[in-house]
Design a protein around this motif. Structure first.
Motif: not given
Length: 148
Positions: A128-148
């Motif tokens: 198994g591989i686990k990944v955690r991505v923390d992004i500091d951005s002015d992007g909306s929650e929806e835009a960041l969710a789409a990016l993920h």
């Protein structure tokens, strides 16, 4: 003549757009081959040579029988996966017009050494591989969710 380069996330927007257009028009351009040449240097040590860069050393930690002169191959795979994800996030965020102020990616993999050492049959790879991505951005929650 003046050349204007437009950057977002320290990425040249025009280059990402040009690559996307080229691959859309000529899908075969997306098929690429990469190369690394590895030289064993004794014990559990080796060096990977990629293009014209300095060799990347590899070794095992002392508790695994190495001399700890570099990260081990498993750590390098996890680091390479994190680096690959960072490139993907930067490219896709730039294409979507999302500014990234800061990004941290933590990659962790589970590995059972029994199969690697021949003590049992099975897959010697990650379970198994686990990944955690923390992004500091002015992007909306929806835009960041789409990016993920």
């Amino acid at each position: 003549m003046t050349t204007v380069t437009t950057l977002m996330n320290d990425v040249e927007i025009g280059k990402v757009a040009s690559l996307t257009e080229k691959i859309s028009a000529e899908p075969q351009v997306a098929d690429t081959t990469w190369r690394a040449d590895v030289q064993w240097t004794g014990g559990f040590r080796s060096e990977a040579k990629v293009r014209d860069f300095a060799p990347t050393k590899s070794d095992e930690p002392p508790q695994r029988g190495g001399t700890d002169s570099g990260p081990n191959p498993v750590e390098q795979i996890l680091g390479a996966l994190g680096n690959c994800l960072a490139v993907g996030y930067a490219a896709n965020a730039t294409a979507a017009g999302i500014t990234i102020k800061d990004m941290k990616i933590a990659v962790e993999g589970d590995l059972d050494l029994h199969t690697f050492l021949g003590l049992k049959d099975g897959n010697a790879g990650f379970s198994g591989i686990k990944v955690r991505v923390d992004i500091d951005s002015d992007g909306s929650e929806e835009a960041l969710a789409a990016l993920h």
